[in-house]
Write a protein that holds these residues in place. Sequence first.
Motif, PDB file in Angstrom:
ATOM      1  N   UNK A  86       0.778  -1.367   0.049  1.00 44.57           N
ATOM      2  CA  UNK A  86       0.068  -0.137   0.191  1.00 44.57           C
ATOM      3  C   UNK A  86       0.795   1.180  -0.117  1.00 44.57           C
ATOM      4  N   UNK A  87       0.255   2.383   0.639  1.00 49.10           N
ATOM      5  CA  UNK A  87       1.111   3.637   0.704  1.00 49.10           C
ATOM      6  C   UNK A  87       2.165   3.645   1.556  1.00 49.10           C
ATOM      7  N   UNK A  88       2.278   3.037   2.511  1.00 53.83           N
ATOM      8  CA  UNK A  88       3.316   2.977   3.571  1.00 53.83           C
ATOM      9  C   UNK A  88       4.704   2.586   2.977  1.00 53.83           C
ATOM     10  N   UNK A  89       5.809   3.485   3.108  1.00 55.65           N
ATOM     11  CA  UNK A  89       7.048   3.236   2.737  1.00 55.65           C
ATOM     12  C   UNK A  89       7.633   2.107   3.680  1.00 55.65           C
TER      13      UNK A  89
ATOM     14  N   UNK B  14      -1.534  -0.722   4.091  1.00 56.40           N
ATOM     15  CA  UNK B  14      -1.625   0.632   4.692  1.00 56.40           C
ATOM     16  C   UNK B  14      -2.005   1.549   3.556  1.00 56.40           C
ATOM     17  N   UNK B  15      -2.898   2.405   4.115  1.00 57.02           N
ATOM     18  CA  UNK B  15      -3.486   3.632   3.390  1.00 57.02           C
ATOM     19  C   UNK B  15      -3.542   4.695   4.277  1.00 57.02           C
ATOM     20  N   UNK B  16      -3.449   5.944   3.962  1.00 59.41           N
ATOM     21  CA  UNK B  16      -3.716   7.247   4.573  1.00 59.41           C
ATOM     22  C   UNK B  16      -5.281   7.211   4.592  1.00 59.41           C
ATOM     23  N   UNK B  17      -5.926   7.607   5.743  1.00 62.22           N
ATOM     24  CA  UNK B  17      -7.187   7.924   5.943  1.00 62.22           C
ATOM     25  C   UNK B  17      -7.414   9.074   6.544  1.00 62.22           C
ATOM     26  N   UNK B  18      -8.861   9.559   6.546  1.00 63.52           N
ATOM     27  CA  UNK B  18      -9.135  10.807   7.087  1.00 63.52           C
ATOM     28  C   UNK B  18     -10.393  10.632   7.929  1.00 63.52           C
ATOM     29  N   UNK B  19     -10.358  11.642   8.627  1.00 63.65           N
ATOM     30  CA  UNK B  19     -11.457  11.510   9.453  1.00 63.65           C
ATOM     31  C   UNK B  19     -12.932  11.867   8.736  1.00 63.65           C
TER      32      UNK B  19
END
Length: 183
Positions: free
Chosen positions: A42-45, A129-134
């Motif tokens: 996913x997005x996590x390095x 893993x992904x960035x998520x927003x409230x």
Amino acid sequence: MIDLPRSARLAAWGTAVLRGEAPVGTAVRAVQREDEPHTAAGDAPAADLAELLEGWRAAGHRGLRVVLPVPGDVSGLPGPASFNVEALDVGEAVLTDDEDGAGRRWGAWPDVTEFGSALEPGAMVAWHAELVQRPAAPPATTLADAERQLSRALEDALGALHRLDVARWREDAATRIAQVRDG
């Protein structure tokens, strides 16, 4: 021994790592158990679970929480549709409890590939893993606006039922409804 979902083990042990209360290696072994080494995607390095946890700790995250979504859950999940769909499909995920210095929160769900036999089972796990927003707060509405929207929706539903020709009186259905109503 209680068999917890992988995300519950990651939330518990990962929080201990993020707070500096447990070494990364101990946490990774506790989450993996008999699985092959867990990877990260996913997005996590990060290439593996250890790097994922170390990256979250370096970014300033202080905890993880487990999310066990089920269809129909009205609270939903934050983040992009891909995260929501995948977390719902596997029935588990973790979310960082707080934002890092850049105002980002992360979510991760396990993609499990099982192999082997009943006598020698095995599993490969990749944490996506992904960035998520409230989720954004719903716009404020007055009671009068809510009543108008409800009336409009009811009219639309009744119109659709009329066009489908299913909005008619049926004596057998009325009897059953009365029985349910009366207990």
